[in-house]
Design a protein around this motif. Structure first.
Motif, mmCIF file in Angstrom:
data_model
loop_
_atom_site.group_PDB
_atom_site.id
_atom_site.type_symbol
_atom_site.label_atom_id
_atom_site.label_comp_id
_atom_site.label_asym_id
_atom_site.label_seq_id
_atom_site.Cartn_x
_atom_site.Cartn_y
_atom_site.Cartn_z
ATOM 1 N N PRO A 142 0.831 -1.205 0.000
ATOM 2 C CA PRO A 142 0.000 0.000 0.000
ATOM 3 C C PRO A 142 0.864 1.254 0.000
ATOM 4 O O PRO A 142 1.984 1.258 0.517
ATOM 5 C CB PRO A 142 -0.805 -0.120 1.299
ATOM 6 N N ILE A 143 0.354 2.314 -0.599
ATOM 7 C CA ILE A 143 1.070 3.594 -0.648
ATOM 8 C C ILE A 143 0.248 4.682 0.035
ATOM 9 O O ILE A 143 0.703 5.295 0.993
ATOM 10 C CB ILE A 143 1.399 3.985 -2.100
ATOM 11 N N THR A 144 -0.957 4.926 -0.447
ATOM 12 C CA THR A 144 -1.846 5.890 0.201
ATOM 13 C C THR A 144 -3.270 5.352 0.164
ATOM 14 O O THR A 144 -3.654 4.599 -0.729
ATOM 15 C CB THR A 144 -1.821 7.273 -0.492
ATOM 16 N N LEU A 145 -4.044 5.773 1.160
ATOM 17 C CA LEU A 145 -5.458 5.440 1.227
ATOM 18 C C LEU A 145 -6.205 6.659 1.752
ATOM 19 O O LEU A 145 -5.851 7.206 2.796
ATOM 20 C CB LEU A 145 -5.688 4.241 2.154
ATOM 21 N N ASN A 146 -7.193 7.105 0.993
ATOM 22 C CA ASN A 146 -8.017 8.238 1.401
ATOM 23 C C ASN A 146 -9.460 7.788 1.496
ATOM 24 O O ASN A 146 -9.928 6.980 0.677
ATOM 25 C CB ASN A 146 -7.887 9.390 0.394
ATOM 26 N N GLU A 147 -10.171 8.329 2.484
ATOM 27 C CA GLU A 147 -11.521 7.860 2.790
ATOM 28 C C GLU A 147 -12.436 9.049 3.057
ATOM 29 O O GLU A 147 -12.056 10.015 3.709
ATOM 30 C CB GLU A 147 -11.468 6.952 4.022
ATOM 31 N N ARG A 148 -13.658 8.949 2.547
ATOM 32 C CA ARG A 148 -14.703 9.911 2.877
ATOM 33 C C ARG A 148 -15.955 9.143 3.265
ATOM 34 O O ARG A 148 -16.358 8.199 2.588
ATOM 35 C CB ARG A 148 -14.998 10.853 1.707
ATOM 36 N N VAL A 149 -16.555 9.575 4.377
ATOM 37 C CA VAL A 149 -17.733 8.907 4.915
ATOM 38 C C VAL A 149 -18.819 9.954 5.155
ATOM 39 O O VAL A 149 -18.529 11.041 5.668
ATOM 40 C CB VAL A 149 -17.412 8.177 6.239
ATOM 41 N N PHE A 150 -20.036 9.612 4.804
ATOM 42 C CA PHE A 150 -21.179 10.489 5.048
ATOM 43 C C PHE A 150 -22.106 9.777 6.032
ATOM 44 O O PHE A 150 -22.854 8.872 5.653
ATOM 45 C CB PHE A 150 -21.909 10.804 3.743
ATOM 46 N N THR A 151 -22.007 10.152 7.305
ATOM 47 C CA THR A 151 -22.802 9.494 8.333
ATOM 48 C C THR A 151 -24.170 10.153 8.454
ATOM 49 O O THR A 151 -24.356 11.320 8.089
ATOM 50 C CB THR A 151 -22.090 9.547 9.688
ATOM 51 N N SER A 152 -25.109 9.412 8.997
ATOM 52 C CA SER A 152 -26.468 9.924 9.122
ATOM 53 C C SER A 152 -26.633 10.894 10.276
ATOM 54 O O SER A 152 -27.496 11.771 10.241
ATOM 55 C CB SER A 152 -27.441 8.752 9.302
ATOM 56 N N ASN A 153 -25.786 10.773 11.311
ATOM 57 C CA ASN A 153 -25.980 11.622 12.498
ATOM 58 C C ASN A 153 -24.775 12.474 12.859
ATOM 59 O O ASN A 153 -24.882 13.342 13.726
ATOM 60 C CB ASN A 153 -26.351 10.754 13.707
ATOM 61 N N LEU A 154 -23.622 12.273 12.188
ATOM 62 C CA LEU A 154 -22.429 13.047 12.537
ATOM 63 C C LEU A 154 -21.882 13.842 11.351
ATOM 64 O O LEU A 154 -20.822 14.459 11.465
ATOM 65 C CB LEU A 154 -21.331 12.119 13.076
ATOM 66 N N GLY A 155 -22.573 13.821 10.242
ATOM 67 C CA GLY A 155 -22.084 14.567 9.095
ATOM 68 C C GLY A 155 -20.933 13.856 8.396
ATOM 69 O O GLY A 155 -20.839 12.629 8.403
ATOM 70 N N GLN A 156 -20.032 14.617 7.814
ATOM 71 C CA GLN A 156 -18.938 14.049 7.034
ATOM 72 C C GLN A 156 -17.730 13.714 7.910
ATOM 73 O O GLN A 156 -17.451 14.389 8.886
ATOM 74 C CB GLN A 156 -18.510 15.020 5.935
ATOM 75 N N TYR A 157 -17.060 12.660 7.509
ATOM 76 C CA TYR A 157 -15.816 12.237 8.150
ATOM 77 C C TYR A 157 -14.837 11.907 7.035
ATOM 78 O O TYR A 157 -15.222 11.356 6.005
ATOM 79 C CB TYR A 157 -16.075 11.001 9.019
ATOM 80 N N GLN A 158 -13.576 12.277 7.193
ATOM 81 C CA GLN A 158 -12.588 11.954 6.177
ATOM 82 C C GLN A 158 -11.258 11.600 6.831
ATOM 83 O O GLN A 158 -10.973 12.004 7.969
ATOM 84 C CB GLN A 158 -12.409 13.107 5.193
ATOM 85 N N ALA A 159 -10.471 10.837 6.094
ATOM 86 C CA ALA A 159 -9.190 10.378 6.625
ATOM 87 C C ALA A 159 -8.219 10.109 5.489
ATOM 88 O O ALA A 159 -8.619 9.803 4.365
ATOM 89 C CB ALA A 159 -9.379 9.113 7.464
ATOM 90 N N SER A 160 -6.932 10.237 5.804
ATOM 91 C CA SER A 160 -5.859 9.923 4.859
ATOM 92 C C SER A 160 -4.813 9.085 5.577
ATOM 93 O O SER A 160 -4.490 9.342 6.749
ATOM 94 C CB SER A 160 -5.208 11.199 4.307
ATOM 95 N N TYR A 161 -4.291 8.089 4.865
ATOM 96 C CA TYR A 161 -3.260 7.201 5.410
ATOM 97 C C TYR A 161 -2.126 7.102 4.396
ATOM 98 O O TYR A 161 -2.352 7.108 3.190
ATOM 99 C CB TYR A 161 -3.842 5.804 5.666
ATOM 100 N N ARG A 162 -0.907 6.986 4.922
ATOM 101 C CA ARG A 162 0.255 6.910 4.036
ATOM 102 C C ARG A 162 1.245 5.872 4.564
ATOM 103 O O ARG A 162 1.483 5.778 5.768
ATOM 104 C CB ARG A 162 0.931 8.281 3.943
ATOM 105 N N TRP A 163 1.803 5.087 3.632
ATOM 106 C CA TRP A 163 2.789 4.062 3.963
ATOM 107 C C TRP A 163 4.137 4.427 3.363
ATOM 108 O O TRP A 163 4.217 5.152 2.354
ATOM 109 C CB TRP A 163 2.355 2.707 3.402
ATOM 110 N N ARG A 164 5.202 3.906 3.956
ATOM 111 C CA ARG A 164 6.546 3.995 3.404
ATOM 112 C C ARG A 164 7.171 2.615 3.442
ATOM 113 O O ARG A 164 7.250 1.995 4.503
ATOM 114 C CB ARG A 164 7.417 4.980 4.199
#
Length: 224
Positions: free
Chosen positions: A55-77
């Motif tokens: 893996p190199i990078t992983l980006n995520e976007r989540v749209f929850t019903s009660n908390l709105g948007q959530y996002q995250a980024s992960y990076r490997w070396r």
């Protein structure tokens, strides 16, 4: 003397093979895939860049019903998780609170930097909590790989005058809706699970529908 020479030759050959494998992997062009899933807390959208077994990078976007948007980024070396950054909202003591979390790890998986902020408060994390975040990131990468293997692709676009125009092109496409996507119509943004092929959108299910929303892109929260 002969034994020493043979040992050196074997060591040289092994080192050469390892270096050759590393060089071969380094020249392999990274691949980026986009997959999605309809989870219990809302739709999850992933952008995953990787080389074979790395893996190199992983980006995520989540749209929850009660908390709105959530996002995250992960990076490997070199195949090791190096850094993660999450931001969104959490429910703490019954209240919805914005948060950000950034962790950076060494090659052994130990945290060398941490910053966890709830609202305006900086909160230190325990080693147990940090280890949990590390494990969850690795599990997430494995799950995204499985979603990709099972072809959990998705297509996003906008409805305009009863026509669906995908984000990656400016021409409307014919929509072939499956049973779970019979209500595939309306106005504004829509993301669906399915595939876009030869001017046709084969939609399996509706993941996200909002009257006003721009095309989603990877969050890229980490500074390279």
């Amino acid at each position: 003397m002969v034994r020493i020479t043979l040992s050196l030759v074997v060591a040289f050959l092994l080192t050469g093979c390892a270096a050759s494998d590393m060089a071969e992997n380094a020249v392999i062009t990274p691949k980026t895939v986009t997959v999605a899933e309809a989870a219990t807390d809302g739709p999850h959208f992933y952008w995953y860049t990787f080389r074979p077994n790395q893996p190199i990078t992983l980006n995520e976007r989540v749209f929850t019903s009660n908390l709105g948007q959530y996002q995250a980024s992960y990076r490997w070396r070199s195949g090791k998780l190096f850094e993660l950054y999450q931001q969104g909202q959490q429910r703490i003591d019954g209240s919805v609170t914005p948060f950000t979390l950034q962790l950076r790890f060494d090659s052994d998986g130990l945290a060398v930097f941490q910053r966890y902020q709830q609202g305006q408060t900086i909160v230190p994390l325990t080693n147990v909590e940090i280890a949990k975040q590390h494990r969850q990131a690795l599990r997430l990468a494995a799950k995204v790989e499985q979603l990709n293997q099972h072809r959990h692709s998705w297509v996003q676009g906008h409805w305009q005058q009863q026509q669906f125009i995908p984000c990656q092109q400016q021409q409307p496409v014919e929509v072939i809706a499956q049973s779970n996507a019979e209500k595939l119509s309306g106005q504004g943004y829509m993301a669906v699970s399915g595939q876009l092929q030869q001017g046709q959108l084969k939609a399996d299910d509706i993941l996200l529908q909002r009257p006003q929303l721009q095309c989603l892109v990877a969050p890229n929260l980490l500074k390279l």
